[in-house]
Design a protein around this motif. Structure first.
Motif, PDB file in Angstrom:
ATOM      1  N   LYS A  83     -12.060   0.198   7.266  1.00  0.00           N
ATOM      2  CA  LYS A  83     -11.099  -0.504   6.420  1.00  0.00           C
ATOM      3  C   LYS A  83      -9.804   0.306   6.389  1.00  0.00           C
ATOM      4  N   THR A  84      -8.676  -0.390   6.534  1.00  0.00           N
ATOM      5  CA  THR A  84      -7.390   0.291   6.584  1.00  0.00           C
ATOM      6  C   THR A  84      -6.382  -0.414   5.691  1.00  0.00           C
ATOM      7  N   SER A  85      -5.151   0.069   5.735  1.00  0.00           N
ATOM      8  CA  SER A  85      -4.087  -0.513   4.907  1.00  0.00           C
ATOM      9  C   SER A  85      -3.658  -1.875   5.410  1.00  0.00           C
ATOM     10  N   CYS A 132      -1.513  -2.596   8.091  1.00  0.00           N
ATOM     11  CA  CYS A 132      -0.180  -2.708   8.696  1.00  0.00           C
ATOM     12  C   CYS A 132      -0.278  -2.451  10.199  1.00  0.00           C
ATOM     13  N   THR A 165       3.661   1.539  12.887  1.00  0.00           N
ATOM     14  CA  THR A 165       2.416   2.313  12.799  1.00  0.00           C
ATOM     15  C   THR A 165       1.795   2.633  14.153  1.00  0.00           C
ATOM     16  N   LYS A 214       3.268  -5.086   2.476  1.00  0.00           N
ATOM     17  CA  LYS A 214       2.439  -5.474   3.619  1.00  0.00           C
ATOM     18  C   LYS A 214       2.830  -6.871   4.083  1.00  0.00           C
ATOM     19  N   THR A 263      -7.645  -5.582   5.286  1.00  0.00           N
ATOM     20  CA  THR A 263      -7.285  -4.812   4.103  1.00  0.00           C
ATOM     21  C   THR A 263      -8.311  -5.021   3.005  1.00  0.00           C
TER      22      THR A 263
END
Length: 679
Positions: A219-221, A223, A293, A423, A436
């Protein structure tokens, strides 16, 4: 000379003995001095420990000290084959010393350990993989330096990684954590897939892997959307370069490898520099500040032109005038990104932390034959959050008020200088392993609601279908009588309205007809009338009980008669009178009904020519038949004891079934009322 793989970051790191995981050489020594930020302490975790302890830790051992230098104090001395150290070794200050001594030995891999500050309670080592944990979702802290040659991973994003893969190394490959900094990972376990692809990303090569029972993702932000190179959102005029390669082909046509050709997955030639040196660059204008990113690159993608860039630097700017070279936090040198190793494969590199800029520039440092490449940028929108409106206090009146005013000014300054990143919605080309956390909640909610709604709608549909079938079945079963199948279609509704409310009696009775109804007709007209007019009327309901249809009549009642169509019986039968109800007239195409037996004797050999048709009747006693012509007695369908005995026409000259008391007479059509006496 006994130091092996070592990465010492500001908050975490990894260290191993020389030649690990193979047997460490004899008579080697290594000492690591680890220092973290003041106010923090150091914790040490071992991923593997295998040091010869045959001489009771005399010549081969691992020793840990509090502090650095001559004033350090020993925490512990460790040795042994397959030594299990489940807990953490914690220092008393922000400094710790690790000393490894290898004496004369024939076996022993040495050790591998990870360290971090004590606030990272979920620290793991580079050797931990997903199969070591049973939870379906968990958080762990990966130390810096987990890109190691003796660990491997299988899989890629967005499909996931094989459960045998190193968690920390996969996190670096996915761009979730940095190899030089380490970081927190949020892991989700799911069902495995039959095949795991290989790829190159962030200087980590993922290998092709076979089927496994489970896999893991991160799981990430969120972006990680594409920023418009491939899709064309970035116009050609916003893509520039230091130089352009132009050259004529064999047919004399000039090929121009312009910078706008540097779009990932675009068919055709790439961008290529006219001169291949370290001063060339490819520049992209994003039109406004974006949060960048990551980057994906390929070579020329043309088999006849084996060109690609194998290493490059990244520069960024807000005005295209003053450029900043990308460096990782705490590092005093520019970060060199690994590029392609061949012309087709897509290679991804992530920026941790991300770049906030409008202008983005790629500076190739190494290449194969010529500088040529295609590019896509990953990231999302970036905006400056509005500062909240602040109500200023009145001017200060004394020293205390002046202090308050200073504190308010400091607060306003801090609010004005704060930034907030927004985001963006995922684009179709998402280069990330997971979604997210907010999207995950929505997905989990949808995963619960969708099956529930489907079950509810399915249940309602089944209820409606069952109700409809029950209603139709009820309609079919209401008022169903024992009728032949040819009588049940079409005239039930018409028949229903003529049912009598009460039956005369529950016993079935034969149908009686008055002789006055047909006495006025000539003998020749009786069969003719019965044949032509009887089919205009449906068969009446006869019998004792309304609910049972048994006897029927095919005679049409006289016009103007009362509701009763039965006269007194000329044979003085004790059977009571019965009222018959008739249905609506049937169409001409209606079913045929039985007619009286008519015999044409004119063709009989014993009958004189011109003799009229005759009809045979059977009469009881000396009483003559009441009718001239053809008339069959209607019989009851039941064998009730109260029903009259069934009588049938018998051909002339044969004995009657009732015995000697019943005779058969031939009634000429020209004689109106013959009488016969008993022999």
């Amino acid at each position: 000379d006994g130091c092996g793989h070592t990465v010492l970051g500001p908050e975490s790191g990894t260290l191993a003995s020389i030649n690990y995981p193979r047997t460490s050489p004899n008579s080697t020594v290594c000492e690591w001095e680890i220092r973290v930020r003041p106010g923090h302490r150091v914790q040490l975790r071992f991923g593997d420990f295998d040091i010869d302890g045959s001489d009771s830790c005399h010549s081969s051992y691992l020793r840990v000290h509090n502090g650095i230098g001559p004033n350090r104090t020993e925490i512990g001395k460790y040795c042994g084959f397959g030594f299990q150290m489940d807990g953490l070794i914690t220092s008393k200050s922000n400094e710790i010393t690790v000393q490894f001594m290898s004496g004369i030995h024939t076996s022993g891999r040495g050790f591998l350990a990870a360290y971090s500050t004590t606030d990272k309670s979920d620290l793991i080592t580079c050797l931990d993989n997903a199969s070591h944990f049973s939870e379906p979702e968990f958080n762990k802290y990966c130390p810096a330096g987990c890109v190691i040659p003796f660990a491997d991973i299988s899989g890629t994003i967005p499909h996931g990684y094989r459960d045998s893969s190193s968690l920390s190394m996969a996190g670096v490959h996915a761009g979730v954590v940095s190899n030089t900094l380490g970081g927190q990972i949020n892991v989700v376990i799911s069902k495995g897939i039959p095949y795991y692809e290989g790829s190159l990303a962030n200087n980590v090569t993922s290998k092709v892997g076979p089927l496994s029972t489970s896999l893991f993702t991160f799981k990430t932000s969120g972006c990680y959307g594409t920023l418009g190179m491939e899709s064309g959102v970035i116009p050609d005029s916003h893509i520039t370069s230091s130089s352009i390669l132009e050259w004529p082909n064999q047919t004399g046509e000039v090929n121009i490898w312009k910078p706008e050709n540097a779009r990932l997955k675009r068919i055709g030639p790439p961008w290529a520099a006219l001169i291949s040196d370290e001063h060339q660059w490819l520049q992209i204008d994003l039109n406004k500040e974006k949060k960048i990113t990551g980057i994906i690159t390929t070579g020329s993608t043309l088999a006849e032109h084996y060109y690609y860039v194998s290493a490059y630097r990244i520069l960024y700017s807000d005005d295209a005038q003053k450029w900043t070279v990308y460096r990782e936090p705490g590092m005093g040198k520019d970060k060199i990104f690994q590029g392609n190793t061949e012309l087709y494969q897509e290679v991804r590199n992530n920026f941790i932390p991300p770049i906030i800029a409008r202008f983005f520039r790629i500076n190739p440092l190494k290449w194969h034959q010529k500088i040529a490449m295609k590019v896509e940028l990953l990231g999302c929108q970036f905006s400056i959050g509005r500062a909240p409106k602040i109500t200023l206090p009145p001017p200060p009146q004394n020293k205390n008020d002046e202090k308050n005013a200073d504190s308010v000014d400091d607060f306003i300054h801090s609010v004005k200088t704060s930034l907030q990143t927004d985001k963006t919605t995922f684009t179709p080309e998402i280069k990330n392993t997971t979604v997210t956390p907010s999207v995950t909640k929505d997905v989990a909610l949808a995963a619960v609601l969708v099956p529930v709604l489907v079950m509810v709608f399915t249940t309602l549909i089944l209820i409606l279908v069952c109700a409809w079938h029950w209603r139709n079945r009820k309609k079919k079963t209401e008022g169903t009588y024992d009728l032949p199948y040819w009588d049940r279609a079409g005239w039930w509704k018409g028949m229903k309205q003529f049912f009598p409310t009460k039956s005369a009696e529950h016993e079935e009775t034969p149908v009686r007809y008055s002789s006055s109804e047909i006495s006025h007709l000539r003998p020749r007209e009786v069969p003719t009338m019965l044949q032509t007019e009887s089919a205009e009327y449906a068969q009446p309901l006869v019998g004792g009980i309304v609910g049972t249809l048994h006897q029927r009549s095919t005679f049409k009642p006289e016009e103007g008669k009362e509701a009763s169509y039965a006269d007194l019986d000329p044979y003085n039968s004790p059977i009571p009178e019965v009222y018959h109800a008739y249905a609506e007239p049937l169409p001409v195409t209606g079913p045929e009904y039985a007619t009286p037996i008519i015999m044409d004797m004119s063709s009989h050999p014993s009958t004189p020519l011109g003799a009229p048709s005759i009809s045979t009747f059977k009469a009881a006693g000396n009483q003559a038949p009441a009718l001239v012509g053809t008339c069959n007695k209607v019989l009851s369908r039941t064998d009730s004891a109260s029903s009259a005995q069934a009588l049938y026409d018998i051909p002339k000259g044969q004995p009657a079934p009732g015995g000697a008391d019943q005779l058969v007479y031939q009634v000429p059509q020209s004689v109106a009322h013959p009488t016969v006496s008993k022999d």
